[in-house]
Design an enzyme around this catalytic site. Structure first.
Site, PDB file in Angstrom:
ATOM      1  N   THR A 204      60.963  17.654  42.753  1.00 11.28           N
ATOM      2  CA  THR A 204      61.131  19.006  43.254  1.00 11.28           C
ATOM      3  C   THR A 204      62.620  19.318  43.264  1.00 11.28           C
ATOM      4  O   THR A 204      63.421  18.562  42.719  1.00 11.28           O
ATOM      5  CB  THR A 204      60.471  19.168  44.648  1.00 11.28           C
ATOM      6  OG1 THR A 204      60.448  20.548  44.993  1.00 11.28           O
ATOM      7  CG2 THR A 204      61.168  18.355  45.719  1.00 11.28           C
ATOM      8  N   TYR A 205      62.992  20.425  43.889  1.00 11.91           N
ATOM      9  CA  TYR A 205      64.402  20.794  43.999  1.00 11.91           C
ATOM     10  C   TYR A 205      64.755  20.930  45.475  1.00 11.91           C
ATOM     11  O   TYR A 205      63.883  21.077  46.330  1.00 11.91           O
ATOM     12  CB  TYR A 205      64.688  22.090  43.235  1.00 11.91           C
ATOM     13  CG  TYR A 205      63.938  23.285  43.769  1.00 11.91           C
ATOM     14  CD1 TYR A 205      64.531  24.124  44.707  1.00 11.91           C
ATOM     15  CD2 TYR A 205      62.643  23.564  43.353  1.00 11.91           C
ATOM     16  CE1 TYR A 205      63.834  25.211  45.214  1.00 11.91           C
ATOM     17  CE2 TYR A 205      61.952  24.644  43.847  1.00 11.91           C
ATOM     18  CZ  TYR A 205      62.552  25.466  44.779  1.00 11.91           C
ATOM     19  OH  TYR A 205      61.861  26.530  45.284  1.00 11.91           O
TER      20      TYR A 205
ATOM     21  N   GLY B 191      55.584  23.984  50.005  1.00 12.46           N
ATOM     22  CA  GLY B 191      54.674  24.288  48.913  1.00 12.46           C
ATOM     23  C   GLY B 191      53.682  23.161  48.691  1.00 12.46           C
ATOM     24  O   GLY B 191      53.361  22.412  49.620  1.00 12.46           O
ATOM     25  N   PRO B 192      53.194  23.004  47.463  1.00 13.35           N
ATOM     26  CA  PRO B 192      52.185  21.984  47.184  1.00 13.35           C
ATOM     27  C   PRO B 192      52.620  20.566  47.579  1.00 13.35           C
ATOM     28  O   PRO B 192      51.781  19.743  47.931  1.00 13.35           O
ATOM     29  CB  PRO B 192      51.980  22.090  45.667  1.00 13.35           C
ATOM     30  CG  PRO B 192      52.352  23.495  45.335  1.00 13.35           C
ATOM     31  CD  PRO B 192      53.469  23.843  46.285  1.00 13.35           C
TER      32      PRO B 192
ATOM     33  N   SER C 242      59.690  23.029  47.029  1.00 12.60           N
ATOM     34  CA  SER C 242      60.968  22.378  47.295  1.00 12.60           C
ATOM     35  C   SER C 242      60.926  21.386  48.445  1.00 12.60           C
ATOM     36  O   SER C 242      59.905  21.169  49.074  1.00 12.60           O
ATOM     37  CB  SER C 242      62.064  23.399  47.583  1.00 12.60           C
ATOM     38  OG  SER C 242      61.818  23.996  48.848  1.00 12.60           O
TER      39      SER C 242
END
Length: 111
Positions: free
Chosen positions: A57-58, A73-74, A25
């Site tokens: 993403t969100y 994250g990634p 996110s």
């Protein structure tokens, strides 16, 4: 039939943090989210002006007035702290609808 059009755009958001081992996110200051008419969990496109990377993403709601813009994250591998981003959301509308006005927030100028 529906078409995708620009709903909201946050321009010149500065990356303030990154957390590689978070689930994923982008965390955005909730006041900036409100100004841009973006809600928690909404899908966004993130464009990094420093390296040309684009990702989807969100959104996670950040602390109000913190100026937080953090990739998690990634996605954290796609930016560095201090990079400038465009954060863009789209909506689906009937193509015959006219006068669609996206919400634009420019963090460079404060508009």
């Amino acid at each position: 039939m529906l078409i995708s059009v620009l709903k909201s755009k946050i321009s010149y958001a500065t990356v303030t943090g990154k957390d590689l081992f978070y689930v994923g996110s982008i965390t955005i200051d909730s006041e900036i989210m409100k100004q841009a008419n973006i809600i928690e969990n909404e899908k966004v496109q993130v464009v990094n002006l420093n390296n040309g990377e684009r990702l989807e993403t969100y959104v996670i709601k950040g602390e109000p007035n913190s100026k937080t813009i953090a990739l998690n994250g990634p996605a954290a591998r796609r930016c560095e702290i201090g990079d400038q981003l465009f954060i863009i959301s789209y909506t689906q509308v009937d193509p015959t609808r006219e006068n669609i006005k996206p919400k634009l927030v420019d963090l460079k100028t404060g508009d």
